[in-house]
Design a protein around this motif. Structure first.
Motif, PDB file in Angstrom:
ATOM      1  N   MET A 152       0.862  -1.211   0.012  1.00  0.00           N
ATOM      2  CA  MET A 152      -0.036  -0.009  -0.178  1.00  0.00           C
ATOM      3  C   MET A 152       0.736   1.396   0.044  1.00  0.00           C
ATOM      4  SD  MET A 152      -3.462   0.413   0.544  1.00  0.00           S
ATOM      5  CE  MET A 152      -4.544   1.529   1.006  1.00  0.00           C
ATOM      6  N   SER A 153       1.930   1.170   0.630  1.00  0.00           N
ATOM      7  CA  SER A 153       2.786   2.349   0.735  1.00  0.00           C
ATOM      8  C   SER A 153       3.565   2.645  -0.555  1.00  0.00           C
ATOM      9  CB  SER A 153       3.707   2.396   1.764  1.00  0.00           C
ATOM     10  OG  SER A 153       4.732   1.131   1.550  1.00  0.00           O
ATOM     11  N   GLU A 154       3.642   1.547  -1.375  1.00  0.00           N
ATOM     12  CA  GLU A 154       4.466   1.874  -2.674  1.00  0.00           C
ATOM     13  C   GLU A 154       3.318   2.634  -3.578  1.00  0.00           C
ATOM     14  OE1 GLU A 154       6.494  -0.626  -6.135  1.00  0.00           O
ATOM     15  OE2 GLU A 154       6.885  -1.070  -4.164  1.00  0.00           O
ATOM     16  N   ARG A 155       2.226   2.074  -3.419  1.00  0.00           N
ATOM     17  CA  ARG A 155       1.066   2.719  -4.431  1.00  0.00           C
ATOM     18  C   ARG A 155       0.955   4.130  -3.830  1.00  0.00           C
ATOM     19  NH1 ARG A 155      -4.619  -0.270  -4.947  1.00  0.00           N
ATOM     20  NH2 ARG A 155      -5.002   0.330  -7.231  1.00  0.00           N
ATOM     21  N   THR A 156       0.961   4.562  -2.750  1.00  0.00           N
ATOM     22  CA  THR A 156       0.692   5.795  -2.313  1.00  0.00           C
ATOM     23  C   THR A 156       2.018   6.782  -3.016  1.00  0.00           C
ATOM     24  OG1 THR A 156      -0.350   5.019  -0.229  1.00  0.00           O
ATOM     25  CG2 THR A 156       0.634   7.271  -0.385  1.00  0.00           C
ATOM     26  N   ARG A 157       3.053   6.206  -2.596  1.00  0.00           N
ATOM     27  CA  ARG A 157       4.194   7.008  -3.200  1.00  0.00           C
ATOM     28  C   ARG A 157       4.109   7.012  -4.812  1.00  0.00           C
ATOM     29  NH1 ARG A 157       9.197   3.451  -1.301  1.00  0.00           N
ATOM     30  NH2 ARG A 157       7.486   2.237  -0.220  1.00  0.00           N
ATOM     31  N   ARG A 158       3.776   6.098  -5.535  1.00  0.00           N
ATOM     32  CA  ARG A 158       3.667   5.997  -6.860  1.00  0.00           C
ATOM     33  C   ARG A 158       2.480   7.391  -7.274  1.00  0.00           C
ATOM     34  NH1 ARG A 158       2.331   0.868  -9.218  1.00  0.00           N
ATOM     35  NH2 ARG A 158       4.501   0.481  -8.793  1.00  0.00           N
ATOM     36  N   SER A 159       1.336   7.060  -6.339  1.00  0.00           N
ATOM     37  CA  SER A 159       0.421   8.272  -6.805  1.00  0.00           C
ATOM     38  C   SER A 159       0.960   9.732  -6.460  1.00  0.00           C
ATOM     39  CB  SER A 159      -0.828   7.880  -5.992  1.00  0.00           C
ATOM     40  OG  SER A 159      -1.276   6.861  -6.349  1.00  0.00           O
ATOM     41  N   ALA A 160       1.709   9.683  -5.428  1.00  0.00           N
ATOM     42  CA  ALA A 160       2.341  10.948  -4.837  1.00  0.00           C
ATOM     43  C   ALA A 160       3.310  11.738  -5.998  1.00  0.00           C
ATOM     44  CB  ALA A 160       2.660  10.997  -3.588  1.00  0.00           C
ATOM     45  N   SER A 161       3.923  10.533  -6.654  1.00  0.00           N
ATOM     46  CA  SER A 161       5.090  10.951  -7.422  1.00  0.00           C
ATOM     47  C   SER A 161       4.145  11.536  -8.802  1.00  0.00           C
ATOM     48  CB  SER A 161       5.886   9.833  -7.862  1.00  0.00           C
ATOM     49  OG  SER A 161       6.607  10.148  -8.827  1.00  0.00           O
ATOM     50  N   ILE A 162       3.318  10.729  -9.194  1.00  0.00           N
ATOM     51  CA  ILE A 162       2.441  11.253 -10.357  1.00  0.00           C
ATOM     52  C   ILE A 162       1.819  12.475 -10.146  1.00  0.00           C
ATOM     53  CG2 ILE A 162       0.357  10.448 -11.753  1.00  0.00           C
ATOM     54  CD1 ILE A 162       1.266   7.705 -11.356  1.00  0.00           C
ATOM     55  N   ALA A 163       1.270  12.891  -9.014  1.00  0.00           N
ATOM     56  CA  ALA A 163       0.648  13.998  -8.632  1.00  0.00           C
ATOM     57  C   ALA A 163       1.592  15.293  -8.657  1.00  0.00           C
ATOM     58  CB  ALA A 163      -0.169  13.834  -7.356  1.00  0.00           C
ATOM     59  N   MET A 164       2.832  14.937  -8.151  1.00  0.00           N
ATOM     60  CA  MET A 164       3.849  15.782  -8.133  1.00  0.00           C
ATOM     61  C   MET A 164       4.323  16.152  -9.447  1.00  0.00           C
ATOM     62  SD  MET A 164       5.645  17.877  -6.630  1.00  0.00           S
ATOM     63  CE  MET A 164       5.826  17.418  -4.513  1.00  0.00           C
ATOM     64  N   THR A 165       4.560  15.344 -10.318  1.00  0.00           N
ATOM     65  CA  THR A 165       4.939  15.217 -11.609  1.00  0.00           C
ATOM     66  C   THR A 165       3.983  16.183 -12.405  1.00  0.00           C
ATOM     67  OG1 THR A 165       5.958  13.343 -11.816  1.00  0.00           O
ATOM     68  CG2 THR A 165       5.456  14.180 -13.969  1.00  0.00           C
ATOM     69  N   MET A 166       2.607  16.179 -12.189  1.00  0.00           N
ATOM     70  CA  MET A 166       1.482  16.756 -12.987  1.00  0.00           C
ATOM     71  C   MET A 166       1.368  18.182 -12.308  1.00  0.00           C
ATOM     72  SD  MET A 166      -0.126  14.828 -15.108  1.00  0.00           S
ATOM     73  CE  MET A 166      -1.432  15.426 -15.373  1.00  0.00           C
ATOM     74  N   ALA A 167       1.772  18.453 -10.939  1.00  0.00           N
ATOM     75  CA  ALA A 167       1.814  19.757 -10.613  1.00  0.00           C
ATOM     76  C   ALA A 167       2.906  20.540 -11.233  1.00  0.00           C
ATOM     77  CB  ALA A 167       1.671  19.607  -9.141  1.00  0.00           C
ATOM     78  N   VAL A 168       3.945  19.937 -11.378  1.00  0.00           N
ATOM     79  CA  VAL A 168       5.235  20.392 -11.904  1.00  0.00           C
ATOM     80  C   VAL A 168       4.958  21.008 -13.380  1.00  0.00           C
ATOM     81  CG1 VAL A 168       7.686  20.399 -12.581  1.00  0.00           C
ATOM     82  CG2 VAL A 168       6.785  19.639 -10.473  1.00  0.00           C
ATOM     83  N   MET A 169       4.428  20.127 -14.374  1.00  0.00           N
ATOM     84  CA  MET A 169       4.010  20.386 -15.466  1.00  0.00           C
ATOM     85  C   MET A 169       3.088  21.419 -15.754  1.00  0.00           C
ATOM     86  SD  MET A 169       3.862  16.455 -17.041  1.00  0.00           S
ATOM     87  CE  MET A 169       3.414  16.917 -18.516  1.00  0.00           C
ATOM     88  N   ALA A 170       2.104  21.595 -14.597  1.00  0.00           N
ATOM     89  CA  ALA A 170       1.093  22.503 -14.821  1.00  0.00           C
ATOM     90  C   ALA A 170       1.619  24.098 -14.345  1.00  0.00           C
ATOM     91  CB  ALA A 170      -0.181  22.233 -13.879  1.00  0.00           C
ATOM     92  N   MET A 171       2.661  23.907 -13.595  1.00  0.00           N
ATOM     93  CA  MET A 171       3.255  25.283 -13.045  1.00  0.00           C
ATOM     94  C   MET A 171       4.038  25.495 -14.266  1.00  0.00           C
ATOM     95  SD  MET A 171       3.816  24.669  -8.799  1.00  0.00           S
ATOM     96  CE  MET A 171       5.656  24.592  -9.306  1.00  0.00           C
ATOM     97  N   ALA A 172       4.760  24.841 -14.926  1.00  0.00           N
ATOM     98  CA  ALA A 172       5.580  25.509 -15.929  1.00  0.00           C
ATOM     99  C   ALA A 172       4.850  25.910 -17.089  1.00  0.00           C
ATOM    100  CB  ALA A 172       6.549  24.319 -16.425  1.00  0.00           C
ATOM    101  N   ALA A 173       3.785  25.217 -17.528  1.00  0.00           N
ATOM    102  CA  ALA A 173       2.800  25.768 -18.457  1.00  0.00           C
ATOM    103  C   ALA A 173       2.237  26.905 -18.240  1.00  0.00           C
ATOM    104  CB  ALA A 173       1.636  24.803 -18.671  1.00  0.00           C
ATOM    105  N   CYS A 174       2.030  27.177 -16.839  1.00  0.00           N
ATOM    106  CA  CYS A 174       1.379  28.696 -16.299  1.00  0.00           C
ATOM    107  C   CYS A 174       2.600  29.587 -16.489  1.00  0.00           C
ATOM    108  CB  CYS A 174       0.911  28.660 -15.063  1.00  0.00           C
ATOM    109  SG  CYS A 174      -0.749  27.561 -15.107  1.00  0.00           S
ATOM    110  N   ALA A 175       3.831  29.255 -16.337  1.00  0.00           N
ATOM    111  CA  ALA A 175       4.622  30.058 -16.068  1.00  0.00           C
ATOM    112  C   ALA A 175       5.408  30.578 -17.460  1.00  0.00           C
ATOM    113  CB  ALA A 175       5.762  29.690 -15.043  1.00  0.00           C
ATOM    114  N   SER A 176       5.146  29.706 -18.318  1.00  0.00           N
ATOM    115  CA  SER A 176       5.610  30.144 -19.746  1.00  0.00           C
ATOM    116  C   SER A 176       4.607  30.845 -20.500  1.00  0.00           C
ATOM    117  CB  SER A 176       5.911  28.698 -20.549  1.00  0.00           C
ATOM    118  OG  SER A 176       4.901  28.074 -20.706  1.00  0.00           O
ATOM    119  N   SER A 177       3.400  30.919 -20.221  1.00  0.00           N
ATOM    120  CA  SER A 177       2.466  31.744 -20.964  1.00  0.00           C
ATOM    121  C   SER A 177       2.651  33.203 -20.462  1.00  0.00           C
ATOM    122  CB  SER A 177       1.135  31.228 -20.780  1.00  0.00           C
ATOM    123  OG  SER A 177       0.615  31.320 -19.420  1.00  0.00           O
TER     124      SER A 177
END
Length: 152
Positions: free
Chosen positions: A1-26
């Protein structure tokens, strides 16, 4: 269960970073960063003329009676204010070289008539537009067939 949580957190963090980069570049709405501006972008931003649309382009500087590219090559027509120099482009509308006042011509071209505005910096000017006066770059405006431009 903890590995699944880490994977979800990693995916969520990656998505957040991509969204911030997209907003910063426009940029702010209506500020163009590309060298091609489509008519639909101009109309969506709410501009009424080609002049209004170009006043919000990052590559250009427009004073009361002058338009120019920021920076550029040596040995071309230049005007300056304070310590900055701006390189004066040649205006081409529907393949015709504008020999009149560029600002007045751009103010007469309605946003509804614009198909595209393409900016050519000094080193990018295509052979068909290379002529005396084009050393400072070219602003090419394409309008819809049959559009009315005031030629006075």
């Amino acid at each position: 269960m903890s590995e699944r949580t880490r994977r979800s957190a990693s995916i969520a963090m990656t998505m957040a970073v991509m969204a911030m980069a997209a907003c910063a570049s426009s940029g702010r709405p209506g500020t163009y960063t590309r060298l091609v501006i489509t008519g639909s972008e101009i109309r969506e931003a709410g501009y009424g003329t080609a002049y209004e649309a170009l006043t919000h382009h990052r590559e250009l500087i427009i004073f009361e009676d002058q338009i120019g590219f920021r920076g550029g090559n040596d040995g071309v027509r230049v005007f300056g204010r304070a310590t900055q120099e701006f390189y004066v482009p040649l205006l081409v509308v529907d393949g015709d070289f504008n020999l009149n006042d560029e600002i007045t011509t751009l103010r007469r071209i309605r946003a509804d008539d614009i198909v595209m505005i393409r900016l050519y910096r000094q080193s990018m000017v295509p052979p068909r537009y290379r002529r005396p006066g084009a050393e400072g770059g070219v602003i090419e405006v394409s309008t819809r067939p049959g559009s009315e431009r005031d030629s006075t």
